[in-house]
Write an enzyme that holds these catalytic residues in place. Structure first.
Site, PDB file in Angstrom:
ATOM      1  N   HIS A 131      31.844  32.923   9.920  1.00  0.00           N
ATOM      2  CA  HIS A 131      32.180  32.501   8.570  1.00  0.00           C
ATOM      3  C   HIS A 131      33.628  32.821   8.191  1.00  0.00           C
ATOM      4  CE1 HIS A 131      31.114  30.611   4.960  1.00  0.00           C
ATOM      5  NE2 HIS A 131      29.943  31.169   4.731  1.00  0.00           N
ATOM      6  N   ASP A 184      33.712  27.220   7.639  1.00  0.00           N
ATOM      7  CA  ASP A 184      33.011  27.160   6.357  1.00  0.00           C
ATOM      8  C   ASP A 184      31.607  26.611   6.554  1.00  0.00           C
ATOM      9  OD1 ASP A 184      35.234  28.132   5.030  1.00  0.00           O
ATOM     10  OD2 ASP A 184      36.044  26.127   4.639  1.00  0.00           O
TER      11      ASP A 184
END
Length: 419
Positions: free
Chosen positions: A392, A396
């Site tokens: 992450h 995204d």
């Protein structure tokens, strides 16, 4: 008595040290040239090192799990012990043998009790640490046969238990006295301690790095692979003998290779130290492969330049090499994206751990026939679940989901893979 010190040789691939994974010999063991003496691991490749000479092991350097530098002492041999042992009767003077039988009649009556000696103790001699001397293979056999090794007399050096000793015990005594009690009347109280070494330790270290440094997010989807299954069956039915049988994996590899230019953030490495993301044009797919020695990730490189048959053949080659212990360092490094599959035991979902320094991983699960609603009717379709994880920090959520959705469309309409 000659001494020979054997040093850890240069195994190649720029290796400067190796981890002792398993000793095949113990102090006091007689070995012949080319007998295996130790397994050493370097960068996920395990090498069995043979004995350079015939002799008797007098000392070992490095416990299991310890790293030994190339060029440092590994094993010391008494290279002429065997010869010295067999030549001991020869130095005896010629007159001595005739003189020995003369006193022999006197001891004969004294030795009379020998024909009916007291029963020999069956307990095996143990090492100073209190452990019975036996190889891992012997211990495994004993566990499977329900034999307590402390009750087996070893005939090897220092009381080391050999296969023949275990065979004799099971045949003579174990079969009679070792009858297993009912499984419902026996409490299991044992504890087996297993030192985490070799490949298992490397896996532990790699997984710790991945989970500690990478903030994972996971995403799940299912794909209707009914049409892909029909294509797979048709191609397998028409293949020639030189072509490998196609599974789902080659098609998934090709589909990923085709869509990666649209999702470059997922085909990348992230360098934590420099803060640099390296997006790769080439698609090198790692395939998580379970072996008897643990989990390996052999790599199929440049899948973007392959057809289904080539991808299947290369997958078969690198996975087979990993399972057989013959994979090279090049076969096991350089992946830009990893696929993990539990095959027939694939379950419904999982949260796969990213193969650091990669930024994404795909888990595929067993395809199964399921009732689904299609065009207002309930029909049976072939459904495969997909599980994925992303880093992450650099991928995204929307980007990770977009990759999986794009892959799903390719698998549901397999003609797109080849257009």
């Amino acid at each position: 008595m000659g001494k020979h010190v054997f040093k850890l040789p240069d195994i190649g691939e720029g290796v400067v040290e190796g981890e002792v994974v398993q000793w095949h010999v113990a102090v006091g063991d007689a070995v012949t040239e080319d007998d295996p003496i130790v397994d050493v691991m370097t960068d996920k490749a395990t090498v069995t090192i043979p004995s350079p000479i015939t002799g008797v092991v007098s000392s070992l350097s490095g416990d299991v799990g310890e790293k030994v530098a190339v060029g440092s002492a590994l094993v010391e041999f008494d290279s002429d012990t065997a010869a010295a042992t067999t030549s001991e009767p020869e130095p005896a003077p010629a007159p001595d043998p005739p003189s020995e039988p003369e006193p022999a009649p006197a001891p004969e009556p004294v030795a009379a009790p020998e024909p009916a000696p007291a029963p020999e103790p069956v307990a095996a001699p143990v090492a100073p640490s209190g452990k019975v001397l036996a190889s891992p293979a012997i211990r495994r056999r004993a566990r499977e046969a329900g034999v307590d090794l402390t009750q087996v007399r070893g005939s090897g050096p220092a009381g080391r238990v050999r296969h023949a000793d275990l065979d004799a015990y099971i045949a003579a005594d174990g079969a009679v006295s070792g009858a297993a009690p009912s499984a419902y009347s026996t409490k299991r109280t044992g504890i087996t301690e297993i030192k985490v070494v070799g490949l298992r330790r490397k896996i532990a270290e790699q997984m710790t790095i991945s989970k500690r440094t990478i903030p994972h997010f996971s995403y799940f989807e299912e794909a209707d692979v009914t049409e892909l299954e029909a294509l797979r069956q048709m191609l397998n039915a028409s293949r020639d003998e030189s072509q490998p049988k196609l599974t789902y994996l080659p098609f998934i590899m090709l589909a990923l290779s085709k869509i990666m230019p649209d999702h470059p953030e997922c085909n990348a490495h992230y360098d934590d130290q420099s803060g640099v993301v390296s997006r790769h044009d080439a698609v090198h797919i790692g395939i998580a492969t379970q072996t008897e020695r643990g989990l390996y990730v052999p790599v199929v490189k440049h899948t973007e330049a392959m057809d289904a048959w080539q991808a299947a053949a290369e997958l078969q080659r690198v996975a087979g090499a990993a399972r057989g212990g013959t994979a090279s360092l090049d076969d096991l490094t350089g992946s830009t994206f990893t696929i993990t599959s539990l095959g027939r035991d694939g379950g419904l979902g999982a949260t796969p751990i990213i193969n650091h320094p990669e930024v994404a991983i795909l888990g595929i699960h067993k395809a199964r026939d399921m009732p689904v609603a299609k065009d207002g009717q309930v029909v049976v379709r072939r459904i495969m679940n997909l599980s994925s994880s992303f880093d992450h920090r650099v991928v995204d959520g929307a980007d990770g989901a977009a990759l999986v959705q794009h892959l799903r469309r390719m698998l549901e309409h397999p003609a797109l893979i080849f257009m």
